[in-house]
Design a protein around this motif. Sequence first.
Motif, mmCIF file in Angstrom:
data_model
loop_
_atom_site.group_PDB
_atom_site.id
_atom_site.type_symbol
_atom_site.label_atom_id
_atom_site.label_comp_id
_atom_site.label_asym_id
_atom_site.label_seq_id
_atom_site.Cartn_x
_atom_site.Cartn_y
_atom_site.Cartn_z
ATOM 1 N N PRO A 133 0.837 -1.198 0.000
ATOM 2 C CA PRO A 133 0.000 0.000 0.000
ATOM 3 C C PRO A 133 0.874 1.251 0.000
ATOM 4 O O PRO A 133 2.039 1.183 0.377
ATOM 5 C CB PRO A 133 -0.765 -0.124 1.314
ATOM 6 N N THR A 175 -11.734 -7.695 6.906
ATOM 7 C CA THR A 175 -10.571 -8.177 7.657
ATOM 8 C C THR A 175 -9.294 -8.027 6.830
ATOM 9 O O THR A 175 -8.276 -7.531 7.304
ATOM 10 C CB THR A 175 -10.776 -9.660 8.028
ATOM 11 N N PHE A 178 -8.273 -4.430 6.307
ATOM 12 C CA PHE A 178 -7.685 -3.907 7.545
ATOM 13 C C PHE A 178 -6.247 -4.389 7.699
ATOM 14 O O PHE A 178 -5.323 -3.585 7.880
ATOM 15 C CB PHE A 178 -8.534 -4.349 8.749
ATOM 16 N N VAL A 179 -6.039 -5.693 7.591
ATOM 17 C CA VAL A 179 -4.705 -6.240 7.842
ATOM 18 C C VAL A 179 -3.712 -5.771 6.795
ATOM 19 O O VAL A 179 -2.559 -5.471 7.103
ATOM 20 C CB VAL A 179 -4.755 -7.787 7.892
ATOM 21 N N SER A 180 -4.158 -5.655 5.524
ATOM 22 C CA SER A 180 -3.204 -5.317 4.472
ATOM 23 C C SER A 180 -2.793 -3.856 4.526
ATOM 24 O O SER A 180 -1.961 -3.423 3.752
ATOM 25 C CB SER A 180 -3.796 -5.643 3.103
ATOM 26 N N GLY A 181 -3.406 -3.079 5.408
ATOM 27 C CA GLY A 181 -2.921 -1.725 5.599
ATOM 28 C C GLY A 181 -3.883 -0.628 5.219
ATOM 29 O O GLY A 181 -3.569 0.238 4.417
ATOM 30 N N LEU A 182 -5.040 -0.659 5.788
ATOM 31 C CA LEU A 182 -6.010 0.405 5.560
ATOM 32 C C LEU A 182 -5.617 1.613 6.403
ATOM 33 O O LEU A 182 -5.256 1.457 7.564
ATOM 34 C CB LEU A 182 -7.401 -0.084 5.985
ATOM 35 N N ASN A 183 -5.705 2.801 5.811
ATOM 36 C CA ASN A 183 -5.308 3.916 6.652
ATOM 37 C C ASN A 183 -6.407 4.264 7.645
ATOM 38 O O ASN A 183 -7.592 4.013 7.419
ATOM 39 C CB ASN A 183 -4.763 5.084 5.817
ATOM 40 N N LEU A 184 -6.002 4.802 8.779
ATOM 41 C CA LEU A 184 -6.906 4.925 9.918
ATOM 42 C C LEU A 184 -8.079 5.858 9.639
ATOM 43 O O LEU A 184 -9.200 5.605 10.070
ATOM 44 C CB LEU A 184 -6.132 5.394 11.154
ATOM 45 N N MET A 187 -10.651 4.124 7.708
ATOM 46 C CA MET A 187 -11.344 3.177 8.577
ATOM 47 C C MET A 187 -12.511 3.866 9.297
ATOM 48 O O MET A 187 -13.626 3.350 9.344
ATOM 49 C CB MET A 187 -10.361 2.649 9.620
ATOM 50 N N LEU B 15 4.776 -4.652 8.141
ATOM 51 C CA LEU B 15 3.610 -3.809 8.363
ATOM 52 C C LEU B 15 2.436 -4.645 8.860
ATOM 53 O O LEU B 15 1.618 -4.215 9.652
ATOM 54 C CB LEU B 15 3.230 -3.092 7.059
ATOM 55 N N LEU B 16 2.368 -5.885 8.328
ATOM 56 C CA LEU B 16 1.229 -6.737 8.644
ATOM 57 C C LEU B 16 1.241 -7.208 10.085
ATOM 58 O O LEU B 16 0.196 -7.394 10.695
ATOM 59 C CB LEU B 16 1.213 -7.958 7.719
ATOM 60 N N ARG B 19 -0.845 -5.655 12.870
ATOM 61 C CA ARG B 19 -2.272 -5.753 12.561
ATOM 62 C C ARG B 19 -2.771 -7.194 12.724
ATOM 63 O O ARG B 19 -3.898 -7.415 13.172
ATOM 64 C CB ARG B 19 -2.542 -5.251 11.148
ATOM 65 N N ILE B 20 -1.948 -8.156 12.317
ATOM 66 C CA ILE B 20 -2.338 -9.559 12.531
ATOM 67 C C ILE B 20 -2.482 -9.808 14.030
ATOM 68 O O ILE B 20 -3.431 -10.449 14.490
ATOM 69 C CB ILE B 20 -1.306 -10.521 11.912
ATOM 70 N N LEU B 23 -5.662 -8.251 15.232
ATOM 71 C CA LEU B 23 -6.799 -9.049 14.782
ATOM 72 C C LEU B 23 -6.948 -10.300 15.641
ATOM 73 O O LEU B 23 -8.053 -10.654 16.084
ATOM 74 C CB LEU B 23 -6.595 -9.432 13.315
#
Lengths: 368, 628
Positions: A133, A175, A178-184, A187, B15-16, B19-20, B23
């Motif tokens: 991203p 999901t 979000f995990v792959s890098g959504l900016n806040l 969100m 980066l992940l 977040r993982i 989650l």
Amino acid sequence: MAGGDRRFILHFDWTLFILVFALAGIGLVSVISASYAGAHRTLDPLVIRQLIWIAAGTVAMLIAVLVDYRALQAYAYPFYLLVIGLLIAVMISGHATGGSRRWINLGAFHLEPSELAKLAVVLVMVRYLRADPPKGGWGLRHLIIPFILLGIPAALVLKQPDLGTGLILVLITLTLIFVSGLNLRTMLVLAMAAMLVAPLSWHYLKPYQRQRLVSFINPQADPLGSGYHIIQSEIAIGAGGPFGKGFLKGTQARLNFLPEQSTDFIFAVFAEEFGLAGALVLLTLYAGVIARGAWIARHARDRFGALLAVGLTAIVFWQVAVNIGMATGMLPVVGITLPLVSYGGSSLIAMMAAMGILISINIRRYLF
Amino acid sequence: MAKFHIPKSNRPVPLLEPRIAALTAVMFVIFGLVSVRLYYLQVLHHRENVELADRNRIRIQRVPAPRGLVFDRNHRPLVDTKPSFDAQLVPEDSDNLSLTIERLERYTGAGQIADKISDADDEGRPPYEPVTVAERLGWQQVVALEAHQLELPGVSLQITPARHYLYGELAAHLLGYVGEVTKNDLIQKADYHMGDEIGKFGLERVWESSLRGDAGGQEIEVDSVGRRLRVLKEIADKPGESIVMTIDLNLQQAAEQAMAGKNGAFVALDPRNGDVLAMVSHPAFDPDIFGGGVKASAWRELATDPNHPLQNRVIQGIYPPGSTFKIVDSIAGLEEGTLSPETAYHCPGGLWFGGREYHCWRHQGHGTIELHDAIVRSCDVYFYNVGEKLGVDRIAKWSNQLGLGIKTGIDLDHENPGTIPSSAWKLKRFHERWYPAETLSVAIGQGYVATTPLQMAQVAAQVANGGIRYRPQFVKYVEGLDGNIAKSYPPVIENRIKIDPDALEIVKDAMADVVNGAGGTAHRAHLDNVIVCGKTGTAQVVGSNAPVGESEAEDKTPEQFKDHAWFIAFAPKDHPTIAAACIIEHGGHGGSASAPVIHDVFQRYFQLNPPPPKPEIARVLEDASPSQ
């Protein structure tokens, strides 16, 4: 290819492998209970079919292990299109049961394309999000394509109508984003938009779906109709108590969940007979699968593998959460299977194949 | 091993990772919440849930909706429903099942209850599902059951609407019957439940969706032995819609009476719109015996009866049309131009063709005759010639035009299209070419030709109305619960042939003389106040020794070799309002066996629907009255 390589055996994920079979075993036991009709009766054909599907699922899982998961990137879109085609075929000529069209009759086997849709959405989503991203994360404009990729199959399964699978497709997409890098900031925008859209979507629900939401808030409002499943499911689970009534001793679940006792409400059957202890064992096994999935995601060799592992794990997690949440009266009733446990060929085979892909990702983290 | 060591910082997913982790944390929190909920249900509220589950079970009892009624065209009821008191037994609720069964048999006088329970078990019905073990209990039995409730754990009384056919066998093949859904039905129809009634045959089956209605239900609290404690909730059922048929009860009764004791079929149509006015297939059956689960022995008896009472001969019985087919030849010949009213052939009692003699039924011959007399006296030789001129393919073409060899499209199952041979048909069927000699038997309605009584009634109707083939319909409209018409069935035109009115008039005149003229073969269909037009026929039975052609001589042939007797007719001659066909199996010949049936029905019909007095008839009647 890993054939003959010692590391292939060395890094084979026995933990996940055993968890899968433990869950499938619990499923088989529960299907036996759900279809049990008295000591003098022979094994229900349902049980035999479930055994056949576990066997078929094992084959699917092993094939998925042998295939290099990176090859899946090339097949993501073709597979996605195939599933869309199948969903359209269902709409046109599907096998209707209980007022909805979900199956394609292949003679001995009723294929349920919505089960494949979960895998397809995970694959295309991961294929798209595998790119890094931009700095600060994905913004709204990056989400247009993922939302289109989600929208087509989601609209088709909602049309069936299969509210449960539609919901799962949305949850796994969110999901992954979000995990792959959504900016806040995005969100927050999405969350607010969802809150605004929710009341509007009320108008698009079918009367029975609205009824379910009302029943969820107040099950006693319509105990004979849509509140019925919730009440009976709660009674069954509650009657199980701390240690359960024992294998084949449950009566409540068998007594009342005639249409879906072996699929969507299988948890109630199991929890009545094996109690809180059994239910916690089951939850622990799922927690194990999720922990293992998260571990594989964190240790994957590439971004594609990591996201793929997250997506597959998310399918398991959301289905468990929604299914048990619904059986215990925490969520409104939507049709959704309990992964690896519910009766059903499409669901079992798709889920075991997904577990095979997870193992494949794990094995190959050192191989290149 | 260093080769495989990948430093954490080199992993592709920095980066992940957080977040993982986030989650995963959320997932475990949600699992925690689920566990708390389980603790709440299974530990904190265990006791009350056990109570709900074990002591006071909630049962859902479906209450089937009463099926819609069936009326005749004048809104007289033919089929209704009446309450049936049935005893049901939930095997699981009885501690000592055999004792309960024994008592139940004693109090109701019913038998084979144990068999019914084990049958239900074999079908895979779970032990908590009620099994209907005794049906249509009388008042005495109901009282006995109520009085001994305490001795009969698991037994309950169910009041269900049961189908009742007011006139027994009357129009049984049209009305059909209902029965309990089969396993197969349940797989195909999601909204049916075990024990539900479903239309199995005839109108009951085809109009199932209108007649059925929506079941209601009761949520009942029962105690540990299955006794009803109270009704928690009730959902009203929605009764089925009613059906108003085109048949006329009085006419149907007249037809049934005329056919009494005979095997065969009768059908009357309104040539103006295709309405079925009456339809009889004999022998018939009593549809009432199917209601509430047919007794196996009664079913076997019906299914194996050599007289095939379950077969609807009107649409399934195929017979050679015999001489009634000469009407088709005449229309075909006149339209194709191979025949004119003046065409004359000589009948010496037979015809030599291809080295073989084809007989006329009248061995002494008819002499030289023209079309009108050939129809009236049913000369076979004349029509051998007509057929030869036409050729089989043109006969087939006109037969099809008139609706023979194809289904009429009536809304009943298992309709037989019959057979109309052609050269292409024979090539396909037998891989053989057509021999001209075979055309001769076709011309007199024998050989490969096979038609149903309904098709022949349509032929009569088309002569009557000038060539319009309506689809036969027996339902006028579906009546909604509010008494309004929910669905109506306007006439459907299947085909319209252009027949020269003059040519048709010749055929009609001849048919009038068949009934009313000198030398006609059907005087027994004559009515005083109406001109009836008709044509007799004899369908040869395989194995019969009778010569080819219509044998008008009463012989001593054994019953099963006797020919089938046909008669088709319509009336009044101008402005016809009724057309009919009748076949009596092994009846001998049409004039003596079938014509009287049509006579009786037509007579009744014109009593019910007096024909408008035609000026000339009125005059004749006036002239006649003073002298009496």
